[in-house]
Design a protein around this motif. Structure first.
Motif, PDB file in Angstrom:
ATOM      1  N   TRP A  15       0.813  -1.198   0.000  1.00  0.00           N
ATOM      2  CA  TRP A  15       0.000   0.000   0.000  1.00  0.00           C
ATOM      3  C   TRP A  15       0.856   1.262   0.000  1.00  0.00           C
ATOM      4  CZ3 TRP A  15      -0.204   3.821   3.718  1.00  0.00           C
ATOM      5  CH2 TRP A  15       0.414   3.548   4.929  1.00  0.00           C
ATOM      6  N   SER A  16       2.042   1.183   0.550  1.00  0.00           N
ATOM      7  CA  SER A  16       2.909   2.373   0.537  1.00  0.00           C
ATOM      8  C   SER A  16       3.394   2.670  -0.875  1.00  0.00           C
ATOM      9  CB  SER A  16       4.092   2.169   1.481  1.00  0.00           C
ATOM     10  OG  SER A  16       4.853   1.039   1.083  1.00  0.00           O
ATOM     11  N   THR A  22       0.632   8.129  -5.964  1.00  0.00           N
ATOM     12  CA  THR A  22      -0.258   9.289  -5.922  1.00  0.00           C
ATOM     13  C   THR A  22       0.472  10.570  -5.503  1.00  0.00           C
ATOM     14  OG1 THR A  22      -0.899   8.877  -3.637  1.00  0.00           O
ATOM     15  CG2 THR A  22      -2.234   7.835  -5.355  1.00  0.00           C
ATOM     16  N   LEU A  23       1.693  10.448  -5.018  1.00  0.00           N
ATOM     17  CA  LEU A  23       2.429  11.618  -4.542  1.00  0.00           C
ATOM     18  C   LEU A  23       3.303  12.267  -5.615  1.00  0.00           C
ATOM     19  CD1 LEU A  23       3.516  10.378  -1.007  1.00  0.00           C
ATOM     20  CD2 LEU A  23       1.688  11.977  -1.592  1.00  0.00           C
ATOM     21  N   ARG A  24       3.207  11.781  -6.829  1.00  0.00           N
ATOM     22  CA  ARG A  24       4.016  12.395  -7.886  1.00  0.00           C
ATOM     23  C   ARG A  24       3.588  13.833  -8.126  1.00  0.00           C
ATOM     24  NH1 ARG A  24       3.140   8.694 -12.670  1.00  0.00           N
ATOM     25  NH2 ARG A  24       1.858   7.407 -11.356  1.00  0.00           N
ATOM     26  N   GLU A  25       4.553  14.657  -8.437  1.00  0.00           N
ATOM     27  CA  GLU A  25       4.254  16.064  -8.694  1.00  0.00           C
ATOM     28  C   GLU A  25       3.621  16.233 -10.068  1.00  0.00           C
ATOM     29  OE1 GLU A  25       7.487  18.734  -8.057  1.00  0.00           O
ATOM     30  OE2 GLU A  25       8.099  17.737  -6.217  1.00  0.00           O
ATOM     31  N   CYS A  26       2.789  17.237 -10.181  1.00  0.00           N
ATOM     32  CA  CYS A  26       2.108  17.502 -11.445  1.00  0.00           C
ATOM     33  C   CYS A  26       3.071  18.178 -12.432  1.00  0.00           C
ATOM     34  CB  CYS A  26       0.910  18.425 -11.214  1.00  0.00           C
ATOM     35  SG  CYS A  26      -0.373  17.705 -10.204  1.00  0.00           S
ATOM     36  N   CYS A  33      -4.242  16.839 -13.518  1.00  0.00           N
ATOM     37  CA  CYS A  33      -3.558  16.551 -12.263  1.00  0.00           C
ATOM     38  C   CYS A  33      -4.028  17.525 -11.181  1.00  0.00           C
ATOM     39  CB  CYS A  33      -2.052  16.677 -12.451  1.00  0.00           C
ATOM     40  SG  CYS A  33      -1.116  16.241 -10.981  1.00  0.00           S
ATOM     41  N   SER A  34      -4.353  16.961 -10.032  1.00  0.00           N
ATOM     42  CA  SER A  34      -4.789  17.798  -8.911  1.00  0.00           C
ATOM     43  C   SER A  34      -3.584  18.098  -8.021  1.00  0.00           C
ATOM     44  CB  SER A  34      -5.856  17.083  -8.085  1.00  0.00           C
ATOM     45  OG  SER A  34      -6.960  16.752  -8.895  1.00  0.00           O
ATOM     46  N   SER A  35      -3.414  19.364  -7.687  1.00  0.00           N
ATOM     47  CA  SER A  35      -2.245  19.755  -6.903  1.00  0.00           C
ATOM     48  C   SER A  35      -2.389  19.432  -5.414  1.00  0.00           C
ATOM     49  CB  SER A  35      -1.984  21.258  -7.086  1.00  0.00           C
ATOM     50  OG  SER A  35      -3.106  21.985  -6.622  1.00  0.00           O
ATOM     51  N   TYR A  36      -3.595  19.178  -4.955  1.00  0.00           N
ATOM     52  CA  TYR A  36      -3.802  18.905  -3.527  1.00  0.00           C
ATOM     53  C   TYR A  36      -3.535  17.437  -3.157  1.00  0.00           C
ATOM     54  CZ  TYR A  36      -8.320  17.228  -5.194  1.00  0.00           C
ATOM     55  OH  TYR A  36      -9.300  16.569  -5.864  1.00  0.00           O
ATOM     56  N   PRO A  42      -1.636  11.028   1.683  1.00  0.00           N
ATOM     57  CA  PRO A  42      -1.210  10.339   2.914  1.00  0.00           C
ATOM     58  C   PRO A  42      -2.322  10.240   3.961  1.00  0.00           C
ATOM     59  CG  PRO A  42       0.446  11.938   2.266  1.00  0.00           C
ATOM     60  CD  PRO A  42      -0.738  12.145   1.378  1.00  0.00           C
ATOM     61  N   LEU A  43      -3.146  11.277   4.064  1.00  0.00           N
ATOM     62  CA  LEU A  43      -4.262  11.234   5.013  1.00  0.00           C
ATOM     63  C   LEU A  43      -5.262  10.132   4.644  1.00  0.00           C
ATOM     64  CD1 LEU A  43      -5.013  15.027   5.535  1.00  0.00           C
ATOM     65  CD2 LEU A  43      -3.944  13.441   7.132  1.00  0.00           C
ATOM     66  N   PHE A  44      -5.614  10.060   3.362  1.00  0.00           N
ATOM     67  CA  PHE A  44      -6.568   9.041   2.928  1.00  0.00           C
ATOM     68  C   PHE A  44      -6.009   7.641   3.127  1.00  0.00           C
ATOM     69  CE2 PHE A  44      -7.818   6.091  -0.435  1.00  0.00           C
ATOM     70  CZ  PHE A  44      -9.155   5.940  -0.122  1.00  0.00           C
ATOM     71  N   PHE A  45      -4.806   7.387   2.649  1.00  0.00           N
ATOM     72  CA  PHE A  45      -4.248   6.040   2.733  1.00  0.00           C
ATOM     73  C   PHE A  45      -4.015   5.603   4.176  1.00  0.00           C
ATOM     74  CE2 PHE A  45      -3.375   6.516  -1.778  1.00  0.00           C
ATOM     75  CZ  PHE A  45      -3.657   5.250  -2.233  1.00  0.00           C
ATOM     76  N   SER A  46      -3.527   6.505   4.998  1.00  0.00           N
ATOM     77  CA  SER A  46      -3.302   6.138   6.403  1.00  0.00           C
ATOM     78  C   SER A  46      -4.608   5.806   7.113  1.00  0.00           C
ATOM     79  CB  SER A  46      -2.595   7.267   7.137  1.00  0.00           C
ATOM     80  OG  SER A  46      -1.343   7.521   6.546  1.00  0.00           O
ATOM     81  N   SER A  47      -5.618   6.649   6.931  1.00  0.00           N
ATOM     82  CA  SER A  47      -6.902   6.379   7.585  1.00  0.00           C
ATOM     83  C   SER A  47      -7.568   5.129   7.010  1.00  0.00           C
ATOM     84  CB  SER A  47      -7.828   7.589   7.467  1.00  0.00           C
ATOM     85  OG  SER A  47      -8.113   7.851   6.103  1.00  0.00           O
ATOM     86  N   PHE A  48      -7.467   4.906   5.698  1.00  0.00           N
ATOM     87  CA  PHE A  48      -8.073   3.725   5.090  1.00  0.00           C
ATOM     88  C   PHE A  48      -7.394   2.446   5.581  1.00  0.00           C
ATOM     89  CE2 PHE A  48      -8.567   0.589   1.695  1.00  0.00           C
ATOM     90  CZ  PHE A  48      -9.949   0.565   1.591  1.00  0.00           C
ATOM     91  N   VAL A  49      -6.086   2.451   5.671  1.00  0.00           N
ATOM     92  CA  VAL A  49      -5.364   1.260   6.123  1.00  0.00           C
ATOM     93  C   VAL A  49      -5.697   0.951   7.580  1.00  0.00           C
ATOM     94  CG1 VAL A  49      -3.056   0.381   6.660  1.00  0.00           C
ATOM     95  CG2 VAL A  49      -3.513   1.390   4.445  1.00  0.00           C
ATOM     96  N   VAL A  50      -5.745   1.973   8.435  1.00  0.00           N
ATOM     97  CA  VAL A  50      -6.049   1.752   9.844  1.00  0.00           C
ATOM     98  C   VAL A  50      -7.468   1.198  10.003  1.00  0.00           C
ATOM     99  CG1 VAL A  50      -6.457   2.919  12.051  1.00  0.00           C
ATOM    100  CG2 VAL A  50      -4.392   3.402  10.730  1.00  0.00           C
ATOM    101  N   LEU A  51      -8.440   1.781   9.329  1.00  0.00           N
ATOM    102  CA  LEU A  51      -9.815   1.308   9.435  1.00  0.00           C
ATOM    103  C   LEU A  51      -9.979  -0.101   8.860  1.00  0.00           C
ATOM    104  CD1 LEU A  51     -11.842   4.531   8.604  1.00  0.00           C
ATOM    105  CD2 LEU A  51     -11.624   3.379  10.795  1.00  0.00           C
ATOM    106  N   ALA A  52      -9.355  -0.368   7.718  1.00  0.00           N
ATOM    107  CA  ALA A  52      -9.464  -1.689   7.101  1.00  0.00           C
ATOM    108  C   ALA A  52      -8.822  -2.767   7.971  1.00  0.00           C
ATOM    109  CB  ALA A  52      -8.814  -1.673   5.718  1.00  0.00           C
ATOM    110  N   GLN A  53      -7.691  -2.457   8.589  1.00  0.00           N
ATOM    111  CA  GLN A  53      -7.050  -3.435   9.462  1.00  0.00           C
ATOM    112  C   GLN A  53      -7.887  -3.686  10.716  1.00  0.00           C
ATOM    113  OE1 GLN A  53      -4.357  -5.261   8.644  1.00  0.00           O
ATOM    114  NE2 GLN A  53      -4.500  -4.238   6.674  1.00  0.00           N
ATOM    115  N   CYS A  54      -8.535  -2.660  11.241  1.00  0.00           N
ATOM    116  CA  CYS A  54      -9.420  -2.858  12.392  1.00  0.00           C
ATOM    117  C   CYS A  54     -10.590  -3.766  12.029  1.00  0.00           C
ATOM    118  CB  CYS A  54      -9.941  -1.520  12.903  1.00  0.00           C
ATOM    119  SG  CYS A  54      -8.720  -0.561  13.800  1.00  0.00           S
ATOM    120  N   VAL A  55     -11.170  -3.570  10.859  1.00  0.00           N
ATOM    121  CA  VAL A  55     -12.276  -4.416  10.419  1.00  0.00           C
ATOM    122  C   VAL A  55     -11.808  -5.855  10.255  1.00  0.00           C
ATOM    123  CG1 VAL A  55     -13.835  -4.880   8.481  1.00  0.00           C
ATOM    124  CG2 VAL A  55     -13.599  -2.570   9.371  1.00  0.00           C
TER     125      VAL A  55
END
Length: 117
Positions: A15-16, A22-26, A33-36, A42-55
């Motif tokens: 997953w990393s 997704t962190l490549r520069e535009c 390409c979205s600049s944000y 990192p916020l999305f992937f970290s929260s998704f991995v933590v929630l998925a592992q808890c489930v």
């Protein structure tokens, strides 16, 4: 393709590396390409991995608890039903004690047969 990618992220399979893509520069002239993505990814992937592992951990614990509960029940270990109930055994024993040995026996058709001596 998206569900397969989320499944790989959910199971922790590289997953990393997916997040790093997704962190490549535009590029300067790239309008799609979205600049944000640099700070949202990192916020999305970290929260998704933590929630998925808890489930997934809760799912494994639920399966183990169900197996433990099933093993605690008073079920017979074999699949054969009991032969007779206690009351039926008691009645059969009492009726066997009350029968006197006689010289006549019944056939399967109900007729009486007396042995010859």
């Amino acid at each position: 393709m998206t569900l397969l990618t989320l499944y790989k992220v959910c199971t922790g399979d590289n997953w990393s590396g997916i997040m790093a893509d997704t962190l490549r520069e535009c590029r300067p002239n790239d309008e799609g390409c979205s600049s944000y993505l640099y700070w949202v990814s990192p916020l999305f992937f970290s929260s998704f991995v933590v929630l998925a592992q808890c489930v997934l951990v809760n799912l494994v614990v639920a399966v183990i608890m169900q197996a433990l509960e099933d093993s605690q029940e008073n079920k017979p270990t074999n699949s054969c039903p009991p032969l007779e109930e206690d009351d039926e055994l008691e009645q059969a024993r009492l009726s066997a004690q009350n029968v006197e040995p006689s010289s006549s026996h019944n056939n399967t058709d109900g007729t009486s047969v007396t042995p010859q001596t």
